[in-house]
Scaffold this motif. Structure first.
Motif, PDB file in Angstrom:
ATOM      1  N   ILE A  37      26.390  78.814  58.191  1.00 14.91           N
ATOM      2  CA  ILE A  37      25.853  78.243  56.949  1.00 14.91           C
ATOM      3  C   ILE A  37      24.895  79.230  56.262  1.00 14.91           C
ATOM      4  O   ILE A  37      24.134  79.930  56.909  1.00 14.91           O
ATOM      5  CB  ILE A  37      25.141  76.893  57.249  1.00 14.91           C
ATOM      6  N   SER A  38      24.964  79.229  54.923  1.00 10.62           N
ATOM      7  CA  SER A  38      24.064  80.077  54.110  1.00 10.62           C
ATOM      8  C   SER A  38      22.779  79.321  53.791  1.00 10.62           C
ATOM      9  O   SER A  38      22.666  78.130  54.061  1.00 10.62           O
ATOM     10  CB  SER A  38      24.713  80.407  52.766  1.00 10.62           C
ATOM     11  N   ALA A  39      21.893  80.015  53.095  1.00  5.68           N
ATOM     12  CA  ALA A  39      20.667  79.373  52.602  1.00  5.68           C
ATOM     13  C   ALA A  39      21.043  78.368  51.506  1.00  5.68           C
ATOM     14  O   ALA A  39      22.072  78.507  50.854  1.00  5.68           O
ATOM     15  CB  ALA A  39      19.733  80.431  52.042  1.00  5.68           C
ATOM     16  N   THR A  43      18.117  79.527  47.240  1.00  3.91           N
ATOM     17  CA  THR A  43      16.929  79.854  48.047  1.00  3.91           C
ATOM     18  C   THR A  43      16.764  81.357  48.269  1.00  3.91           C
ATOM     19  O   THR A  43      15.645  81.874  48.235  1.00  3.91           O
ATOM     20  CB  THR A  43      17.013  79.129  49.413  1.00  3.91           C
ATOM     21  N   THR A  44      17.874  82.066  48.501  1.00  2.17           N
ATOM     22  CA  THR A  44      17.746  83.513  48.760  1.00  2.17           C
ATOM     23  C   THR A  44      17.112  84.211  47.551  1.00  2.17           C
ATOM     24  O   THR A  44      16.264  85.098  47.719  1.00  2.17           O
ATOM     25  CB  THR A  44      19.109  84.132  49.118  1.00  2.17           C
ATOM     26  N   ASN A  45      17.490  83.784  46.335  1.00  2.00           N
ATOM     27  CA  ASN A  45      16.867  84.384  45.141  1.00  2.00           C
ATOM     28  C   ASN A  45      15.372  84.070  45.098  1.00  2.00           C
ATOM     29  O   ASN A  45      14.563  84.931  44.757  1.00  2.00           O
ATOM     30  CB  ASN A  45      17.525  83.858  43.861  1.00  2.00           C
ATOM     31  N   GLY A 121      15.593  81.675  54.798  1.00  2.00           N
ATOM     32  CA  GLY A 121      16.424  80.734  54.034  1.00  2.00           C
ATOM     33  C   GLY A 121      17.536  80.158  54.894  1.00  2.00           C
ATOM     34  O   GLY A 121      17.800  78.940  54.890  1.00  2.00           O
ATOM     35  N   GLU A 122      18.202  81.006  55.662  1.00  5.03           N
ATOM     36  CA  GLU A 122      19.316  80.564  56.511  1.00  5.03           C
ATOM     37  C   GLU A 122      18.785  79.742  57.697  1.00  5.03           C
ATOM     38  O   GLU A 122      19.427  78.791  58.133  1.00  5.03           O
ATOM     39  CB  GLU A 122      20.110  81.773  57.018  1.00  5.03           C
ATOM     40  N   VAL A 123      17.593  80.120  58.203  1.00  3.68           N
ATOM     41  CA  VAL A 123      17.018  79.383  59.338  1.00  3.68           C
ATOM     42  C   VAL A 123      16.723  77.945  58.891  1.00  3.68           C
ATOM     43  O   VAL A 123      17.093  76.967  59.567  1.00  3.68           O
ATOM     44  CB  VAL A 123      15.727  80.081  59.854  1.00  3.68           C
ATOM     45  N   GLY A 187      24.508  82.320  58.650  1.00  4.79           N
ATOM     46  CA  GLY A 187      25.220  83.491  58.164  1.00  4.79           C
ATOM     47  C   GLY A 187      24.218  84.548  57.777  1.00  4.79           C
ATOM     48  O   GLY A 187      23.002  84.295  57.791  1.00  4.79           O
ATOM     49  N   PHE A 188      24.702  85.769  57.482  1.00  2.00           N
ATOM     50  CA  PHE A 188      23.914  86.782  56.765  1.00  2.00           C
ATOM     51  C   PHE A 188      22.860  87.503  57.602  1.00  2.00           C
ATOM     52  O   PHE A 188      22.454  88.601  57.255  1.00  2.00           O
ATOM     53  CB  PHE A 188      23.272  86.066  55.560  1.00  2.00           C
ATOM     54  N   ILE A 189      22.408  86.886  58.728  1.00  2.00           N
ATOM     55  CA  ILE A 189      21.263  87.496  59.419  1.00  2.00           C
ATOM     56  C   ILE A 189      21.632  87.957  60.829  1.00  2.00           C
ATOM     57  O   ILE A 189      22.542  87.433  61.459  1.00  2.00           O
ATOM     58  CB  ILE A 189      20.033  86.545  59.452  1.00  2.00           C
ATOM     59  N   GLY A 201      23.549  92.303  53.923  1.00  6.67           N
ATOM     60  CA  GLY A 201      23.898  92.525  52.508  1.00  6.67           C
ATOM     61  C   GLY A 201      24.105  91.178  51.847  1.00  6.67           C
ATOM     62  O   GLY A 201      24.614  90.242  52.490  1.00  6.67           O
ATOM     63  N   ARG A 202      23.730  91.067  50.554  1.00 10.89           N
ATOM     64  CA  ARG A 202      23.818  89.792  49.839  1.00 10.89           C
ATOM     65  C   ARG A 202      25.223  89.198  49.954  1.00 10.89           C
ATOM     66  O   ARG A 202      26.199  89.922  49.964  1.00 10.89           O
ATOM     67  CB  ARG A 202      23.439  89.956  48.349  1.00 10.89           C
ATOM     68  N   GLU A 203      25.278  87.915  50.059  1.00 12.06           N
ATOM     69  CA  GLU A 203      26.525  87.149  50.229  1.00 12.06           C
ATOM     70  C   GLU A 203      27.194  87.436  51.575  1.00 12.06           C
ATOM     71  O   GLU A 203      28.387  87.248  51.725  1.00 12.06           O
ATOM     72  CB  GLU A 203      27.527  87.433  49.082  1.00 12.06           C
ATOM     73  N   GLY A 204      26.387  87.900  52.532  1.00 12.67           N
ATOM     74  CA  GLY A 204      26.959  88.357  53.801  1.00 12.67           C
ATOM     75  C   GLY A 204      27.374  87.284  54.799  1.00 12.67           C
ATOM     76  O   GLY A 204      27.858  87.604  55.885  1.00 12.67           O
ATOM     77  N   SER A 205      27.219  86.002  54.446  1.00 13.02           N
ATOM     78  CA  SER A 205      27.574  84.950  55.412  1.00 13.02           C
ATOM     79  C   SER A 205      29.068  84.910  55.739  1.00 13.02           C
ATOM     80  O   SER A 205      29.451  84.557  56.857  1.00 13.02           O
ATOM     81  CB  SER A 205      27.156  83.578  54.888  1.00 13.02           C
ATOM     82  N   ASP A 206      29.891  85.268  54.766  1.00 15.01           N
ATOM     83  CA  ASP A 206      31.344  85.327  55.031  1.00 15.01           C
ATOM     84  C   ASP A 206      31.604  86.323  56.161  1.00 15.01           C
ATOM     85  O   ASP A 206      32.435  86.097  57.047  1.00 15.01           O
ATOM     86  CB  ASP A 206      32.119  85.850  53.812  1.00 15.01           C
TER      87      ASP A 206
HETATM   88  N1  ASP Z   1      22.090  83.564  51.413  1.00 16.31           N
HETATM   89  C1  ASP Z   1      22.607  84.901  51.263  1.00 16.31           C
HETATM   90  C2  ASP Z   1      22.774  85.260  49.797  1.00 16.31           C
HETATM   91  O1  ASP Z   1      22.572  84.407  48.925  1.00 16.31           O
HETATM   92  C3  ASP Z   1      23.846  85.141  52.035  1.00 16.31           C
HETATM   93  C4  ASP Z   1      25.029  84.282  51.652  1.00 16.31           C
HETATM   94  O2  ASP Z   1      24.871  83.240  51.019  1.00 16.31           O
HETATM   95  O3  ASP Z   1      26.140  84.650  51.987  1.00 16.31           O
HETATM   96  O4  ASP Z   1      23.126  86.380  49.506  1.00 16.31           O
END
Ligand code: ASP
Length: 425
Positions: A37-39, A43-45, A121-123, A187-189, A201-206
């Motif tokens: 799961i992502s933030a 929230t990340t922004n 954010g992810e935590v 994800g992401f961390i 890296g941003r959007e790294g949860s995938d």
């Molecule tokens: N929360 C992170 C971001 O917004 C990672 C993700 O959502 O994949 O970049």
């Protein structure tokens, strides 16, 4: 074992979290499932804003932190009937940790501080979703990805140590499945051998979902999105988009590499290496087919469009009018890598080397400053980069109407153009 990934939009508020429970109840049968799961929402922004306020004094860190706290506690108030639920104390403790990290003046690099703050954010999101799912009998166990996804210390763009991660995941996750059908993680961390937090890296949860699938030999990965699957263009920019039912790993790699934002570019390779199918489906209509990305020889039969705005085109010419030779190029690439500037397109002529990249002001300024000592540097900003995979002549002429083509590259299947609007010239 299957891996699911829910992004920020799928947990953006309490209704969205309730929908995640609905999706899991509807589609998850008996198999073991790891949910990444992502933030929550944006929230990340917000945490990025907090990091900048803390590091560069661009705002009031306490005020920003209060906003982030309120956002998460408001969601909890709508999900849990009583504030005596242990999630409240758990979140308080996490926020105390976050508070500590911004209390004193920064002592490390920006990228290091960024990862320690952003990762929270992810935590937070995984703690809330896990607690909510357990409260509605979707039994699960929460685990901390920072001790499992092992990386080097390239903060903000960490490189995963697949061997170590695989052995850690196998040691800790495999036995957990004997007690619980669902495991929830961030994800992401990730984390370094010294226990510092890193991000991928941003959007790294995938990418996290793909790493876990690779390491635990999953049957499949499903990315749940607010679109029905992979589309042939981003609906933000194009009116008549079509859903793609099936995509080969190769096409998916090319499209994401050129900038299709539907999946993080690093996601596909680990899955291709183990022949694990990737499904992209709608969390609003989970019963629908979506897109499957798998080993396939079939080429897409419609053009796909990728559009990137805010591009900069930089040209380098040796000051002494010598040719651009291998030694110049290797020096230029070294400086790009040092400043973490990713190249979207490049072209070489006898005395000039041109590069198109995202216009990240801070990175580009420091890069240009360094290269200016050896090269004459010219650049154009406010440009667009258009990529069409499986293009036709008609598609190109309709896309370049009222645009000036500053640079163009065509291969058998793909055309890329750096475009400038005619208006304002
Ligand atoms: N929360 C992170 C971001 O917004 C990672 C993700 O959502 O994949 O970049």
């Amino acid at each position: 074992m299957q891996v699911f990934k829910f992004g920020g939009a799928s947990v953006k508020d309490s209704e969205a979290v309730i929908n995640v429970a609905k999706v899991l109840k509807q589609v998850h049968k008996d198999s073991k499932l790891c949910v990444v799961i992502s933030a929550m929402g944006k929230t990340t922004n917000a945490l990025e804003e907090l990091t900048n306020a803390f590091f560069y004094h661009t705002g009031n860190p306490s005020l920003i932190l209060d906003g982030i706290k309120k956002f998460h506690f408001d969601i909890c108030n709508q999900l849990f009937s009583s504030t005596t639920h242990p999630i409240y104390q758990d979140l308080e403790n996490t926020f105390v940790e976050l508070h500590w990290s911004i209390e004193d003046e920064p002592t490390h690099s920006y990228d290091f501080e960024y990862d320690q703050i952003i990762s929270i954010g992810e935590v937070l999101s995984t703690k809330i979703v896990s607690a909510y799912l357990n409260s509605v009998n979707v039994n699960n166990t929460w685990i901390d990805a920072r001790g499992l996804i092992q990386t080097d210390n390239t903060y903000r763009d960490a490189i995963v140590d697949f061997d170590l991660t695989e052995s850690l995941l196998k040691k800790s996750v495999t036995p957990l499945f004997n007690q619980t059908p669902i495991i929830i993680t961030q994800g992401f961390i990730g984390g370094t051998s010294e226990n510092f937090t890193t991000t991928l890296g941003r959007e790294g949860s995938d990418y996290t979902a793909s790493i876990i699938a690779y390491c635990l030999n999953a049957e499949s990965v499903t990315i749940w999105k607010d679109v029905p699957g992979v589309l042939n263009a981003d609906p933000k920019w194009f009116n008549h988009t079509k859903k793609i039912d099936e995509l080969s790993y190769q096409d998916a790699i090319e499209l994401t590499y050129y900038g299709a934002t539907v999946i993080h570019p690093k996601t596909i390779k680990p899955l291709q290496n183990k022949n694990i199918p990737l499904y992209v489906k709608s969390f609003l209509k989970p019963e629908q087919e979506g897109t499957v990305i798998k080993n396939s020889e079939t080429r897409l039969n419609i053009p796909s469009y990728i559009f990137k705005i805010n591009q900069v085109l930089i040209s380098f010419q040796p000051k002494d009018f010598s040719f651009i030779a291998e030694n110049n190029l290797s020096y230029i690439f070294e400086v790009f890598s040092k400043h973490h500037v990713k190249i979207n397109l490049m072209q070489l002529s006898a005395i000039s080397f041109s590069v198109c990249c995202d216009h990240d002001q801070t990175k580009i300024n420091s890069l240009v400053e360094e290269l200016q000592t050896a090269f004459k540097v010219l650049y154009n900003t406010n440009l667009e980069l258009m990529t069409v995979r499986y293009y036709t002549v008609d598609t190109i002429s309709s896309l370049t109407k009222n645009k000036i083509i500053l640079l163009e590259q065509r291969s058998r299947f793909t055309v890329q153009m750096v475009l400038q609007n005619e208006v304002g010239l």
